[in-house]
Motif scaffolding. Structure first.
Motif, PDB file in Angstrom:
ATOM      1  N   UNK A 231       0.826  -1.213   0.000  1.00 21.84           N
ATOM      2  CA  UNK A 231       0.000   0.000   0.000  1.00 21.84           C
ATOM      3  C   UNK A 231       0.856   1.256   0.000  1.00 21.84           C
ATOM      4  N   UNK A 232       2.158   1.113  -0.233  1.00 20.77           N
ATOM      5  CA  UNK A 232       3.038   2.284  -0.281  1.00 20.77           C
ATOM      6  C   UNK A 232       2.562   3.247  -1.368  1.00 20.77           C
ATOM      7  N   UNK A 233       2.708   4.524  -1.098  1.00 17.52           N
ATOM      8  CA  UNK A 233       2.395   5.516  -2.124  1.00 17.52           C
ATOM      9  C   UNK A 233       3.440   5.437  -3.225  1.00 17.52           C
ATOM     10  N   UNK A 234       3.101   5.977  -4.399  1.00 24.49           N
ATOM     11  CA  UNK A 234       4.053   5.962  -5.502  1.00 24.49           C
ATOM     12  C   UNK A 234       5.295   6.780  -5.172  1.00 24.49           C
ATOM     13  N   UNK A 235       5.125   7.832  -4.395  1.00 23.12           N
ATOM     14  CA  UNK A 235       6.286   8.622  -3.987  1.00 23.12           C
ATOM     15  C   UNK A 235       7.196   7.796  -3.072  1.00 23.12           C
ATOM     16  N   UNK A 236       6.606   7.022  -2.161  1.00 22.75           N
ATOM     17  CA  UNK A 236       7.404   6.158  -1.292  1.00 22.75           C
ATOM     18  C   UNK A 236       8.117   5.076  -2.088  1.00 22.75           C
ATOM     19  N   UNK A 237       7.414   4.517  -3.055  1.00 21.68           N
ATOM     20  CA  UNK A 237       8.016   3.474  -3.884  1.00 21.68           C
ATOM     21  C   UNK A 237       9.190   4.035  -4.672  1.00 21.68           C
ATOM     22  N   UNK A 238       9.029   5.217  -5.220  1.00 25.44           N
ATOM     23  CA  UNK A 238      10.113   5.844  -5.980  1.00 25.44           C
ATOM     24  C   UNK A 238      11.349   6.003  -5.114  1.00 25.44           C
ATOM     25  N   UNK A 239      11.142   6.438  -3.882  1.00 21.06           N
ATOM     26  CA  UNK A 239      12.273   6.654  -2.981  1.00 21.06           C
ATOM     27  C   UNK A 239      12.873   5.331  -2.521  1.00 21.06           C
ATOM     28  N   UNK A 240      12.024   4.362  -2.152  1.00 23.56           N
ATOM     29  CA  UNK A 240      12.508   3.090  -1.618  1.00 23.56           C
ATOM     30  C   UNK A 240      13.178   2.215  -2.661  1.00 23.56           C
ATOM     31  N   UNK A 241      12.878   2.441  -3.924  1.00 22.11           N
ATOM     32  CA  UNK A 241      13.448   1.609  -4.981  1.00 22.11           C
ATOM     33  C   UNK A 241      14.638   2.268  -5.682  1.00 22.11           C
TER      34      UNK A 241
END
Length: 278
Positions: A231-241
Motif C-alpha cells: 500500500x506504499x504511495x508511488x512517492x514512497x516506492x520511488x524513494x525506496x526503490x
C-alpha cells in the motif's frame, strides 16, 4: 526425512594434510576452496584446486585430499576451504534431477559464504554440550538453500558460450543487491576489485548493457512488486526503490512500460489476476 548434516566447517591448513576415502564417500561432500591451493583425487583423477574451485561429490565417489604437495615458492603451505558432509533424501532427488559436475569453478561471493557460515553456526548449536539448541528443520532448509545457490553459481559459470569473468558476476550481484539503495558505480567497481573504467567496459562487453541500465531494470522490477502488493504511495516506492524523486520514476516507468505508474496500479487493482497489464 530431514537432512542430516554430519559435519561442516571451515578449515585452514598450514601443514601437510591428507584425507582418503579409498572405498568411496559414505555421504555427499561439498567443498569450496577459498584460499591457497591443494590437490584432490576424484574418481581416480588428480586435480589441482585453487580459490573458487567447488567439489560436489555424491556417495560412493573415491576421494582423497592432499594439502602441502604443491607448496609455494618459499615452501610455505596455505589452504583454506569450507566443507560439508551430509545425507538427505531431498539431496538424492536434487542430485538426480540433472547432472552435476564433480568439480566446477564458481565465484565464492559473500552471500554464498554467509549461507555456509549460517549452516556451520546452526550445526554448532545442535552439537553443543548440554543439549544443543540447533533446529534440524532450519538446518534442512539451509542445506536446500545452499545447494540451490551452488547450482545457480555453477550454471552461471558453465554456460555454453564463453562465461563472463568472475568480476562481471560480482558486479551483477552487487547491483542486484544494492540498486534500490544508494548505488554507485564506484562502489560496484571496488567490490569487484576493478577500476571504474575497467568495470564499465567489462560489464557492457559481457552483459550487453551499461551498469546503470541494469540497475534501472532491477529498480523497476522492485517497484512493480511494491506497486502490486503493498500500500506504499508511488512517492514512497520511488524513494525506496532507488529512483529518488517521483518525477524521475514516472519518466523511467512510462518509457519502459508505455504507461504511467499510477495508471498501471489502477488497472492492476481493477484486475485481480494482474495479467496482460504490460
Amino acid at each position: 526425512m530431514s537432512s542430516v548434516v554430519l559435519t561442516c566447517g571451515y578449515s585452514y591448513h598450514t601443514q601437510r594434510f591428507h584425507d582418503h576415502y579409498s572405498t568411496g564417500l559414505p555421504c555427499y561432500l561439498f567443498r569450496l576452496q577459498t584460499e591457497g591451493r591443494c590437490e584432490a583425487d576424484i574418481a581416480g583423477r588428480r586435480v589441482s584446486l585453487e580459490a573458487g574451485d567447488l567439489l560436489m561429490l555424491p556417495p560412493g565417489t573415491v576421494y582423497g585430499l592432499h594439502v602441502g604437495e604443491q607448496n609455494a615458492a618459499d615452501g610455505s603451505i596455505a589452504s583454506g576451504d569450507y566443507y560439508l558432509l551430509t545425507v538427505s533424501e531431498w539431496l538424492d532427488d536434487w542430485w538426480a534431477r540433472a547432472g552435476k559436475p564433480l568439480i566446477a569453478r564458481i565465484d565464492p561471493d559473500e552471500k554464498l559464504l554467509g549461507l555456509w557460515r549460517l549452516m556451520i553456526a546452526e550445526k554448532r548449536r545442535q552439537t553443543d554440550d548440554g543439549g544443543g539448541t540447533g533446529s534440524p528443520e532450519l538446518i534442512d532448509y539451509l542445506l536446500r538453500t545452499l545447494c540451490l545457490y551452488l547450482e545457480r553459481a555453477v550454471t552461471e559459470t558453465a554456460a555454453p558460450s564463453a562465461p563472463p569473468p568472475f568480476a562481471v558476476l560480482r558486479l551483477k550481484r552487487f547491483i542486484e543487491e544494492n540498486a534500490t539503495g544508494r548505488f554507485k558505480i564506484d562502489d560496484a567497481a571496488r567490490h569487484a576489485g576493478l577500476s571504474v573504467s575497467r568495470a564499465v567496459h567489462l560489464f557492457k562487453e559481457h552483459v550487453g548493457r551499461t551498469m546503470m541500465d541494469y540497475a534501472t531494470e532491477v529498480r523497476l522490477s522492485a517497484a512493480l512488486e511494491r506497486m502490486k502488493y503493498t500500500s506504499f504511495s508511488l512517492h514512497q516506492i520511488a524513494e525506496n526503490c532507488g529512483f529518488g524523486e517521483y518525477s524521475y520514476f514516472h519518466k523511467v516507468f512510462k518509457q519502459r512500460y508505455g504507461t504511467p505508474p499510477g495508471v498501471f496500479r489502477k488497472r492492476f487493482r481493477e484486475n485481480e489476476s494482474g495479467t496482460n497489464l504490460l
